[in-house]
Design a protein around this motif. Structure first.
Motif, short mmCIF file in Angstrom:
data_model
loop_
_atom_site.label_atom_id
_atom_site.label_comp_id
_atom_site.label_asym_id
_atom_site.label_seq_id
_atom_site.Cartn_x
_atom_site.Cartn_y
_atom_site.Cartn_z
N ARG A 314 0.81 -1.22 0.00
CA ARG A 314 0.00 0.00 0.00
C ARG A 314 0.85 1.28 0.00
NH1 ARG A 314 -5.31 0.56 1.44
NH2 ARG A 314 -5.30 -1.45 2.52
N GLU A 318 0.43 5.14 -2.17
CA GLU A 318 -0.20 6.25 -1.41
C GLU A 318 -0.04 7.58 -2.12
OE1 GLU A 318 1.44 6.12 2.48
OE2 GLU A 318 0.08 4.54 3.19
N ALA A 323 -6.85 3.31 -4.41
CA ALA A 323 -7.73 2.61 -3.48
C ALA A 323 -7.60 1.10 -3.69
CB ALA A 323 -9.18 3.05 -3.67
N TRP A 324 -7.51 0.36 -2.58
CA TRP A 324 -7.42 -1.10 -2.63
C TRP A 324 -8.77 -1.69 -2.21
CZ3 TRP A 324 -2.83 -3.93 -3.70
CH2 TRP A 324 -1.69 -3.13 -3.91
N ARG A 325 -9.34 -2.53 -3.06
CA ARG A 325 -10.62 -3.17 -2.78
C ARG A 325 -10.40 -4.69 -2.68
NH1 ARG A 325 -12.85 1.63 -1.60
NH2 ARG A 325 -12.81 3.06 -3.40
N SER A 358 -5.99 4.67 -10.08
CA SER A 358 -6.68 5.10 -8.86
C SER A 358 -7.29 3.94 -8.07
CB SER A 358 -7.80 6.09 -9.21
OG SER A 358 -8.76 5.48 -10.06
N GLU A 359 -7.29 2.71 -8.63
CA GLU A 359 -7.97 1.64 -7.92
C GLU A 359 -7.40 0.28 -8.32
OE1 GLU A 359 -12.54 -0.02 -7.10
OE2 GLU A 359 -12.20 1.78 -8.32
#
Length: 451
Positions: A314, A318, A323-325, A358-359
């Motif tokens: 992570r 940063e 974003a981590w899902r 972004s994800e």
């Protein structure tokens, strides 16, 4: 070819039970037939002897002075019959024969030729016992024939009733013997089931050997397996030591080559450093392949492992606010070495961190006998035609040289070593989706080292 030992035992038991009961059926049936036929023969002989005892010679003729007192002999078609015949005389008959004369017929199948068949007063078949005798001696001898009979259906009904009871008894016996054979097979094969569970515990890393207990026939096999495990452990340790020695042996020469390359012209130095990096990557890949052949299996919690990998990676995203899902289906676990699994998934996640805008989406789920780990990002993605080249050594996803594909290639090797696979597709986020599949109950495969 029949592969099931339980099925073989069941077939053997079925054949043995069937042959045994058929033999019992034939034997008991023969014995009962002989018994019943013997009883009727004895009854007819007694009736014939009682008639013969009342025969006297009077005025040169044979005369019956007395007849048996059985009331059935006085009732028409009652089921018991006699007939007295003397040469040149009118036959005398029991009232039960009414106006029927017993004539000699074909031999009956019952009694081995003792009885012949004839037609009774009611038109039904009767079995006849014929006895020839004589009274007097020499020229004064008078011969006569006494025939006694009973209905054939009476004998057949007795045999049919007996065979019905015998059939029911043998069916019950067959069921009892089949149940006993099933229980015997279950008890006899139980040690093999326990041995399979012990081996599964070893494969899962929960045990180092098989307990030496159980039937004497299985203990030699247990001993051989334990010896094989001990030899494997020795080979594992040797392979690890050699792999470690090889890794350390590469470090110093590569470091020296890197330092020498820095003193060269910039263009030549860049080429030399790139070649050194390729050698290092190839060595790392060969060492990884060697390690796959020696590590032990263990049960690894997938959700926990992925969570730890996300925690490590992570910070690298940063700055871009990626974003981590993470989504997992319950408590998923894979029978695989934790280090192998961490490297396989870590390489995929590391690749996603490089390209995600972004994800990043991670989904772990079970599809019947397969556990899937799907990692997708919203990066630029890769054309489907280029999927085959992503795993080529030293090729970026964007086609540049340098070796970014090595991590994914190692992930593929790890998956295939456990009977799984690594494939690509388009992510719902728009970028690349890497699909890592492991069998829920893997068996370590023997995999050749990559070229």
């Amino acid at each position: 070819m029949i592969r099931s030992l339980r099925f073989r035992l069941a077939v053997g038991a079925f054949v043995a039970i069937a042959l045994s009961l058929m033999t019992v059926w034939a034997s008991l049936s023969r014995l009962f037939i002989d018994y019943v036929v013997g009883s009727y023969r004895e009854e007819m002989t007694v009736l014939s002897d009682s008639l013969a005892a009342g025969v006297v010679v009077k005025d040169g003729k044979l005369v019956l002075t007395s007849t048996p007192s059985d009331p059935r002999l006085s009732l028409p078609a009652s089921g018991r019959y006699w007939q007295f015949e003397a040469a040149g005389q009118v036959p005398e008959r029991s009232r039960s024969l009414w106006d029927t004369v017993i004539s000699t017929g074909p031999p009956s199948s019952y009694g081995a030729g003792l009885f012949t068949e004839a037609t009774g007063p009611d038109g039904a078949k009767i079995l006849v016992l014929e006895q020839k005798s004589s009274l007097g001696e020499g020229k004064d001898a008078h011969s006569f024939v006494i025939r006694t009979a009973f209905p054939l259906v009476e004998l057949e009904n007795a045999l049919q009733a007996y065979h019905g009871q015998l059939a029911r008894m043998l069916i019950v016996t067959a069921l009892v013997l089949a149940a006993a054979a099933f229980i015997q097979a279950a008890i006899g094969l139980a040690p093999l089931g326990r041995l399979r569970r012990e081996v599964a515990r070893i494969r899962a890393g929960e045990s180092a050997g098989i307990r030496d207990e159980g039937p004497a026939e299985v203990r030699p096999l247990v001993g051989e397996i334990n010896l094989l495990l001990a030899e494997r452990e020795t080979a594992v340790e040797r392979a690890r030591a050699r792999a470690s020695d090889l890794a350390h042996g590469f470090k110093t020469p590569l470091t020296v080559l890197s330092q020498l390359a820095e003193r060269m012209e910039p263009e030549a130095a860049d080429m030399a450093l790139r070649q050194v990096e390729i050698i290092r990557q190839r060595a790392d890949r060969q060492l990884q392949a060697a390690r796959l052949g020696v590590e032990q299996m263990a049960s690894t919690d997938l959700g926990s492992l992925i969570g730890k990998l996300i925690h490590v990676l992570r910070p690298a995203t940063e700055a871009r606010a990626v974003a981590w899902r993470l989504q997992t289906d319950g408590n998923l676990s894979i029978q695989a070495d934790p280090a192998d699994l961490a490297e396989a998934i870590g390489n995929i996640l590391d690749n996603a961190t490089k390209w995600a805008r972004s994800e990043i989406s991670i989904r772990a789920e079970r599809d019947r006998d397969t556990i899937l780990v799907l990692v997708g990002d919203d990066g630029p993605g890769v054309e489907a035609s280029a999927y085959a080249t992503i795993l080529e050594r030293g090729v970026h996803a964007d086609g540049e040289e340098g070796g970014s594909g090595l991590g994914l290639a190692i992930s593929r090797d790890i998956a295939e070593a456990y009977g799984g696979s690594l494939t690509f597709g388009k992510s719902t986020l728009g970028g690349l989706e890497v699909r890592l599949a492991f069998p829920a109950n893997p068996v370590r495969r023997s995999k050749p080292s990559p070229a």
